[in-house]
Scaffold this motif. Structure first.
Motif, PDB file in Angstrom:
ATOM      1  N   LEU A  63     -15.344 101.109  67.648  1.00  0.00           N
ATOM      2  CA  LEU A  63     -13.945 101.109  67.216  1.00  0.00           C
ATOM      3  C   LEU A  63     -13.069 100.398  68.240  1.00  0.00           C
ATOM      4  CD1 LEU A  63     -13.562 104.781  65.902  1.00  0.00           C
ATOM      5  CD2 LEU A  63     -14.139 102.724  64.626  1.00  0.00           C
ATOM      6  N   GLY A  64     -13.404 100.552  69.521  1.00  0.00           N
ATOM      7  CA  GLY A  64     -12.610  99.917  70.572  1.00  0.00           C
ATOM      8  C   GLY A  64     -12.568  98.411  70.441  1.00  0.00           C
ATOM      9  N   GLY A  65     -13.679  97.811  70.042  1.00  0.00           N
ATOM     10  CA  GLY A  65     -13.717  96.367  69.870  1.00  0.00           C
ATOM     11  C   GLY A  65     -12.803  95.906  68.755  1.00  0.00           C
ATOM     12  N   PHE A  66     -12.851  96.604  67.631  1.00  0.00           N
ATOM     13  CA  PHE A  66     -11.962  96.264  66.515  1.00  0.00           C
ATOM     14  C   PHE A  66     -10.495  96.492  66.890  1.00  0.00           C
ATOM     15  CE2 PHE A  66     -15.908  96.863  64.072  1.00  0.00           C
ATOM     16  CZ  PHE A  66     -15.853  95.748  63.251  1.00  0.00           C
ATOM     17  N   MET A  67     -10.240  97.559  67.632  1.00  0.00           N
ATOM     18  CA  MET A  67      -8.871  97.873  68.029  1.00  0.00           C
ATOM     19  C   MET A  67      -8.309  96.805  68.972  1.00  0.00           C
ATOM     20  SD  MET A  67      -7.418 101.501  69.419  1.00  0.00           S
ATOM     21  CE  MET A  67      -8.474 101.508  70.873  1.00  0.00           C
ATOM     22  N   SER A  68      -9.142  96.345  69.895  1.00  0.00           N
ATOM     23  CA  SER A  68      -8.709  95.274  70.806  1.00  0.00           C
ATOM     24  C   SER A  68      -8.308  94.033  70.027  1.00  0.00           C
ATOM     25  CB  SER A  68      -9.842  94.934  71.779  1.00  0.00           C
ATOM     26  OG  SER A  68     -10.226  96.049  72.533  1.00  0.00           O
ATOM     27  N   ALA A  69      -9.154  93.648  69.076  1.00  0.00           N
ATOM     28  CA  ALA A  69      -8.861  92.468  68.263  1.00  0.00           C
ATOM     29  C   ALA A  69      -7.589  92.665  67.452  1.00  0.00           C
ATOM     30  CB  ALA A  69     -10.044  92.172  67.340  1.00  0.00           C
ATOM     31  N   TYR A  70      -7.423  93.852  66.890  1.00  0.00           N
ATOM     32  CA  TYR A  70      -6.236  94.133  66.082  1.00  0.00           C
ATOM     33  C   TYR A  70      -4.951  93.943  66.888  1.00  0.00           C
ATOM     34  CZ  TYR A  70      -2.475  96.990  64.205  1.00  0.00           C
ATOM     35  OH  TYR A  70      -1.246  97.423  63.787  1.00  0.00           O
ATOM     36  N   PHE A  71      -4.900  94.511  68.089  1.00  0.00           N
ATOM     37  CA  PHE A  71      -3.664  94.459  68.867  1.00  0.00           C
ATOM     38  C   PHE A  71      -3.330  93.048  69.339  1.00  0.00           C
ATOM     39  CE2 PHE A  71      -4.114  99.132  69.338  1.00  0.00           C
ATOM     40  CZ  PHE A  71      -2.831  99.477  68.941  1.00  0.00           C
ATOM     41  N   VAL A  72      -4.314  92.284  69.811  1.00  0.00           N
ATOM     42  CA  VAL A  72      -3.987  90.944  70.303  1.00  0.00           C
ATOM     43  C   VAL A  72      -3.634  89.993  69.156  1.00  0.00           C
ATOM     44  CG1 VAL A  72      -5.273  91.134  72.456  1.00  0.00           C
ATOM     45  CG2 VAL A  72      -6.434  90.273  70.421  1.00  0.00           C
ATOM     46  N   VAL A  73      -4.311  90.139  68.016  1.00  0.00           N
ATOM     47  CA  VAL A  73      -4.021  89.254  66.884  1.00  0.00           C
ATOM     48  C   VAL A  73      -2.616  89.510  66.344  1.00  0.00           C
ATOM     49  CG1 VAL A  73      -4.609  88.719  64.484  1.00  0.00           C
ATOM     50  CG2 VAL A  73      -6.408  88.828  66.217  1.00  0.00           C
ATOM     51  N   THR A  74      -2.250  90.776  66.160  1.00  0.00           N
ATOM     52  CA  THR A  74      -0.914  91.070  65.638  1.00  0.00           C
ATOM     53  C   THR A  74       0.169  90.758  66.664  1.00  0.00           C
ATOM     54  OG1 THR A  74      -1.203  93.404  66.285  1.00  0.00           O
ATOM     55  CG2 THR A  74      -1.681  92.819  63.998  1.00  0.00           C
ATOM     56  N   ALA A  75      -0.149  90.903  67.954  1.00  0.00           N
ATOM     57  CA  ALA A  75       0.814  90.506  68.985  1.00  0.00           C
ATOM     58  C   ALA A  75       1.051  89.008  68.951  1.00  0.00           C
ATOM     59  CB  ALA A  75       0.309  90.927  70.362  1.00  0.00           C
ATOM     60  N   LEU A  76      -0.015  88.241  68.712  1.00  0.00           N
ATOM     61  CA  LEU A  76       0.107  86.783  68.678  1.00  0.00           C
ATOM     62  C   LEU A  76       0.860  86.302  67.439  1.00  0.00           C
ATOM     63  CD1 LEU A  76      -0.646  84.124  70.069  1.00  0.00           C
ATOM     64  CD2 LEU A  76      -2.761  84.122  68.741  1.00  0.00           C
ATOM     65  N   THR A  77       0.535  86.864  66.270  1.00  0.00           N
ATOM     66  CA  THR A  77       1.213  86.426  65.045  1.00  0.00           C
ATOM     67  C   THR A  77       2.695  86.767  65.080  1.00  0.00           C
ATOM     68  OG1 THR A  77       0.605  88.490  63.913  1.00  0.00           O
ATOM     69  CG2 THR A  77      -0.869  86.606  63.635  1.00  0.00           C
ATOM     70  N   THR A  78       3.073  87.776  65.865  1.00  0.00           N
ATOM     71  CA  THR A  78       4.484  88.163  65.967  1.00  0.00           C
ATOM     72  C   THR A  78       5.342  87.035  66.531  1.00  0.00           C
ATOM     73  OG1 THR A  78       3.900  90.482  66.250  1.00  0.00           O
ATOM     74  CG2 THR A  78       6.073  89.824  67.008  1.00  0.00           C
ATOM     75  N   VAL A  79       4.783  86.265  67.446  1.00  0.00           N
ATOM     76  CA  VAL A  79       5.568  85.201  68.071  1.00  0.00           C
ATOM     77  C   VAL A  79       5.188  83.822  67.531  1.00  0.00           C
ATOM     78  CG1 VAL A  79       6.062  86.471  70.183  1.00  0.00           C
ATOM     79  CG2 VAL A  79       3.924  85.187  70.003  1.00  0.00           C
ATOM     80  N   ARG A  80       4.465  83.785  66.436  1.00  0.00           N
ATOM     81  CA  ARG A  80       4.132  82.541  65.771  1.00  0.00           C
ATOM     82  C   ARG A  80       5.018  82.379  64.535  1.00  0.00           C
ATOM     83  NH1 ARG A  80       1.975  81.055  69.766  1.00  0.00           N
ATOM     84  NH2 ARG A  80      -0.197  80.439  70.074  1.00  0.00           N
ATOM     85  N   PRO A  81       5.317  81.144  64.139  1.00  0.00           N
ATOM     86  CA  PRO A  81       6.102  80.938  62.913  1.00  0.00           C
ATOM     87  C   PRO A  81       5.394  81.549  61.709  1.00  0.00           C
ATOM     88  CG  PRO A  81       5.943  78.896  64.183  1.00  0.00           C
ATOM     89  CD  PRO A  81       4.996  79.870  64.819  1.00  0.00           C
ATOM     90  N   VAL A  82       6.174  82.126  60.812  1.00  0.00           N
ATOM     91  CA  VAL A  82       5.598  82.750  59.620  1.00  0.00           C
ATOM     92  C   VAL A  82       4.966  81.683  58.734  1.00  0.00           C
ATOM     93  CG1 VAL A  82       6.084  84.111  57.555  1.00  0.00           C
ATOM     94  CG2 VAL A  82       7.278  84.604  59.695  1.00  0.00           C
ATOM     95  N   SER A  83       3.725  81.930  58.310  1.00  0.00           N
ATOM     96  CA  SER A  83       3.006  80.996  57.451  1.00  0.00           C
ATOM     97  C   SER A  83       2.100  81.789  56.518  1.00  0.00           C
ATOM     98  CB  SER A  83       2.157  80.037  58.290  1.00  0.00           C
ATOM     99  OG  SER A  83       1.135  80.746  58.983  1.00  0.00           O
ATOM    100  N   VAL A  84       1.454  81.087  55.604  1.00  0.00           N
ATOM    101  CA  VAL A  84       0.514  81.749  54.709  1.00  0.00           C
ATOM    102  C   VAL A  84      -0.596  82.409  55.515  1.00  0.00           C
ATOM    103  CG1 VAL A  84      -1.170  81.394  52.868  1.00  0.00           C
ATOM    104  CG2 VAL A  84       1.020  80.195  52.795  1.00  0.00           C
ATOM    105  N   TRP A  85      -1.058  81.726  56.560  1.00  0.00           N
ATOM    106  CA  TRP A  85      -2.151  82.234  57.386  1.00  0.00           C
ATOM    107  C   TRP A  85      -1.746  83.493  58.129  1.00  0.00           C
ATOM    108  CZ3 TRP A  85      -6.995  82.634  57.728  1.00  0.00           C
ATOM    109  CH2 TRP A  85      -7.669  82.872  58.924  1.00  0.00           C
TER     110      TRP A  85
END
Length: 223
Positions: A63-85
């Motif tokens: 679970l820790g591995g999935f959780m790590s990926a979840y937090f960094v990915v959502t943190a990154l998309t927060t400061v990226r321009p909104v897109s379909v991806w």
């Protein structure tokens, strides 16, 4: 083969995350160390989950591995321009966060009913705590997905705490185990107090920068 990759990625994540947290926000060094931190955390998380699956399906590191990926990915998309991806990633992230929260809640009850009120050496309250954090994060994801642009202040705070929590996962997995620290650092740094110090400093820095965001002192740099 995967274990050296996991260890190297975890070490790099701690260093890069520390650099990104310490330097001037919005600058070149911050951005570059931040994106490298994301890559290191993804590598650490994926390799850690695979290694843990080889031991047991209920191993906490799965679970820790999935959780790590979840937090960094959502943190990154927060400061990226909104897109379909980014929208697709955020929708998938909500499902992952809810699923992880439910699983951790179940593990908390299992641990509470187990001898010593622990499972795999992890006390029962830890899965409940992680479940609460993930549930709060999922609620934040749903708010961020509402029509309209997330205000800059909330966007930066969301980015900051998620990156810091991911760094906490990497740093905690290393500094919580005496044997791991003893292989890298001299004996004076292996005491419980010294091993706890980096975690304390991480949260002090996180709350400091959250205060800066709340005070509006970082908004101009983020735009």
């Amino acid at each position: 083969m995967l274990l050296p990759v996991h260890i190297a990625a975890g070490g790099l994540a701690i260093i890069l995350g520390g650099v990104a947290l310490a330097v001037r926000k919005g600058g070149t060094l911050h951005r570059r160390s931040g994106i490298l931190f994301v890559y290191a955390m993804l590598t650490m998380g994926i390799s850690g989950s695979i290694l843990a699956l080889r031991l047991s399906l209920t191993n906490a590191n799965v679970l820790g591995g999935f959780m790590s990926a979840y937090f960094v990915v959502t943190a990154l998309t927060t400061v990226r321009p909104v897109s379909v991806w980014t929208r697709r990633l955020n929708r998938a992230a909500v499902g992952i966060a809810i699923a992880l929260s439910l699983i951790d809640t179940c593990l908390g009850f299992i641990a509470f009913r187990s001898p010593g009120h622990a499972i795999g050496g992890v006390p029962f309250f830890m899965p409940f705590l992680i479940a609460a954090v993930l549930a709060s994060a999922a609620a934040g994801d749903l708010r961020a997905m509402r029509p309209g642009t997330l205000p800059a202040r909330k966007r930066l705070a969301r980015h900051l705490w998620r990156m810091c929590f991911a760094l906490f996962i990497a740093a905690g997995s290393f500094f919580s185990i005496h044997e791991r620290v003893a292989k890298i650092l001299p004996e004076p740094f292996t005491t419980p107090a010294m091993r706890a110090l980096p975690i304390v400093l991480l949260f002090v820095a996180m709350f400091y920068w959250l205060w800066r965001v709340r005070a509006g002192r970082m908004l101009a740099r983020a735009r």
